[in-house]
Write an enzyme that holds these catalytic residues in place. Structure first.
Site, PDB file in Angstrom:
ATOM      1  N   SER A 196      -9.136  -4.812  -9.343  1.00  0.00           N
ATOM      2  CA  SER A 196     -10.484  -4.912  -9.290  1.00  0.00           C
ATOM      3  C   SER A 196     -11.205  -4.686 -10.620  1.00  0.00           C
ATOM      4  O   SER A 196     -10.671  -3.531 -11.217  1.00  0.00           O
ATOM      5  CB  SER A 196     -10.972  -3.661  -8.218  1.00  0.00           C
ATOM      6  OG  SER A 196     -10.787  -3.905  -6.955  1.00  0.00           O
ATOM      7  N   ARG A 233       0.947  -1.168   0.191  1.00  0.00           N
ATOM      8  CA  ARG A 233       0.130  -0.272   0.060  1.00  0.00           C
ATOM      9  C   ARG A 233       0.821   1.381   0.114  1.00  0.00           C
ATOM     10  O   ARG A 233       1.360   1.665   0.962  1.00  0.00           O
ATOM     11  CB  ARG A 233      -0.975   0.128   1.302  1.00  0.00           C
ATOM     12  CG  ARG A 233      -2.157   0.922   1.095  1.00  0.00           C
ATOM     13  CD  ARG A 233      -3.057   0.720   2.265  1.00  0.00           C
ATOM     14  NE  ARG A 233      -3.625  -0.466   2.454  1.00  0.00           N
ATOM     15  CZ  ARG A 233      -4.789  -0.588   1.696  1.00  0.00           C
ATOM     16  NH1 ARG A 233      -5.374   0.110   1.053  1.00  0.00           N
ATOM     17  NH2 ARG A 233      -5.443  -1.926   1.925  1.00  0.00           N
ATOM     18  N   GLU A 285      -5.437  -8.798  -2.944  1.00  0.00           N
ATOM     19  CA  GLU A 285      -5.933  -8.080  -4.331  1.00  0.00           C
ATOM     20  C   GLU A 285      -4.674  -7.428  -5.170  1.00  0.00           C
ATOM     21  O   GLU A 285      -3.832  -6.785  -4.466  1.00  0.00           O
ATOM     22  CB  GLU A 285      -7.030  -6.876  -3.758  1.00  0.00           C
ATOM     23  CG  GLU A 285      -7.574  -6.165  -5.201  1.00  0.00           C
ATOM     24  CD  GLU A 285      -7.792  -4.758  -4.718  1.00  0.00           C
ATOM     25  OE1 GLU A 285      -7.810  -3.796  -5.722  1.00  0.00           O
ATOM     26  OE2 GLU A 285      -8.075  -4.311  -3.563  1.00  0.00           O
TER      27      GLU A 285
END
Length: 430
Positions: free
Chosen positions: A358, A283, A355
């Site tokens: 998306s 992140r 993830e």
């Protein structure tokens, strides 16, 4: 943005569907109240304006007939009507301002196939590809990408913090080349095999573009904004400039679908995420991404979503990275999405899937905000296109997934066969 007429005609259904998205039902009730009052005031204003015009004509006729006393009485009546019309107009302006401010904060309606749930625990796994590697059978425990990258001399987080601050990274040598190789590999795959048109958009975007895709006004805290008088923002994703390529345009049906791909750096403040995923590249405030965007006819958009998701999956398959696909629940979806698939890559160091892409169908939600329409052949009426977007892929997370999944016992990293020609090496050694 939702279709106001649809909301009016299906209020109870809309309210129920939005409640599954954790949207405050009182806000929707306030919208309905304002809308009803607005329509009442519009009728009242129009009636008063019509009455004012009628009385003005009567005053003129009385004056021509020399009936001045009666004309004066009518003038007093006319002033009263005008004052009431101005008051209605003023109140209408207040209502419309509040109504618009609320409406743009209402999320998209979930598609009927989306699972209902409070958060990610209700997400539904659709499929998996590849088996996670059994490192125990090879006699060593997998390291995480930070330790691997530091040992190889290709990842430097400390100097990045010195240069800028936390949540930035410096890639060097083979690490920097692999980032560039991944970008080129992804763009070549999507343009040569999947039919996307490569674009290189600006990395700065204006407020209108961010409004069109739904980042503004609700998510301004997640953005980096320049402080000069122009008020530009650093692009949080190439979805923003690519979708806004056709803002305020009317397209021809024969031009659809439009498929775009672009590499951009992405900049996000990650507001509210402190304490989560702070180690390494998971992140970051700045990261590279190859984005996929499609504009389609409404009836084609869900087939397009499946295709776009498969295109993103192909990247992971070519790189030999195990992954799974999940459909997000109503409580875990993004603001603009009607349906989203998350692709999650396997990370050995965390013993879980994380993830990496998306893929969303926003239906007409973004197109209505950005006024992207199309005209069918032989018709004069315009319709809103459906917009779709997905990461194809997040480059940094792909980079770290390669290090973790393809690490060797001697500390080296095997380069996936599909990537080796781009990197010019089959292995990265200390």
């Amino acid at each position: 943005m939702l279709d106001l007429n649809y909301v009016r005609e299906n209020f109870d259904s809309v309210r129920a569907r939005l409640e599954t998205r954790k949207f405050d039902p009182q806000m929707l009730a306030r919208l309905a109240q304002l809308d009803a009052e607005r329509r009442t005031l519009v009728r009242e204003r129009d009636d008063l304006n019509a009455a004012s015009n009628r009385v003005s004509k009567e005053i003129g006729a009385l004056m021509r007939e020399g009936r001045r006393d009666e004309a004066e009485v009518r003038k007093i009546e006319s002033k009263d009507i005008s004052a009431r019309a101005k008051a209605a107009e003023a109140r209408l302006d207040e209502i419309e301002k509040e109504f618009d401010e609320l409406l743009v904060r209402v999320p998209n309606l979930p598609h009927e196939s989306v699972p209902t749930g409070e958060d990610e625990t209700a997400n539904l796994e659709v499929r998996r590809w590849g088996a996670p590697r059994d490192f125990s059978s090879e006699g060593f425990a997998p390291k995480d990408h930070v330790d691997i990258g530091a040992a190889l001399g290709i990842l430097d987080l400390e100097r990045a913090t010195k240069i800028t601050g936390a949540r930035f990274a410096v890639l060097s040598g083979a690490g920097a080349r692999m980032e560039r190789a991944l970008i080129n590999f992804m763009l070549d795959l999507h343009t040569r095999e999947h039919g996307y048109r490569e674009m290189l958009p600006p990395f700065l975007v204006n407020a209108n573009s961010l409004f069109g895709t739904g980042q503004l006004p609700k998510f301004e805290a997640d953005l980096f904004k320049l402080t000069d008088e122009r008020g530009f923002y650093l692009a949080p994703t190439a979805e923003v400039p690519l979708t806004n390529l056709h803002r305020d345009e009317v397209l021809s049906e024969k031009d659809l679908p439009l498929s775009y791909t672009a590499y951009t750096p992405c900049f996000r403040s990650e507001a509210g995420s402190y304490g989560r995923d702070t180690r390494g590249l998971i992140r970051q405030h700045q990261f590279d991404k190859v984005e996929l965007v499609k504009l389609t006819r409404p009836e084609d958009s869900y087939d397009a979503l499946e295709a776009l998701t498969r295109h993103a999956e192909t990247v992971l398959q070519r790189l030999g990275l195990p992954y799974r696909v999940v459909v997000l629940s109503t409580g875990d979806m993004g603001f603009s999405s009607s349906k989203t698939y998350d692709i999650e890559v396997w990370l050995p160091s965390q013993n879980t899937y994380r993830e990496i892409s998306s893929c969303s169908n926003c239906e007409a939600f973004q197109a209505r905000r950005a006024q992207i329409r199309f005209k069918r052949d032989g018709r004069t009426k315009t319709e809103f296109v459906h917009t779709l977007n997905g990461s194809g892929l997040a480059v940094g997370r792909t980079w770290l997934a390669i290090l973790e999944n393809h690490q060797q016992a001697d500390g080296s990293v095997r380069v996936p066969e599909a990537l080796a020609p781009y990197l010019g090496a089959e292995v990265i050694t200390p």
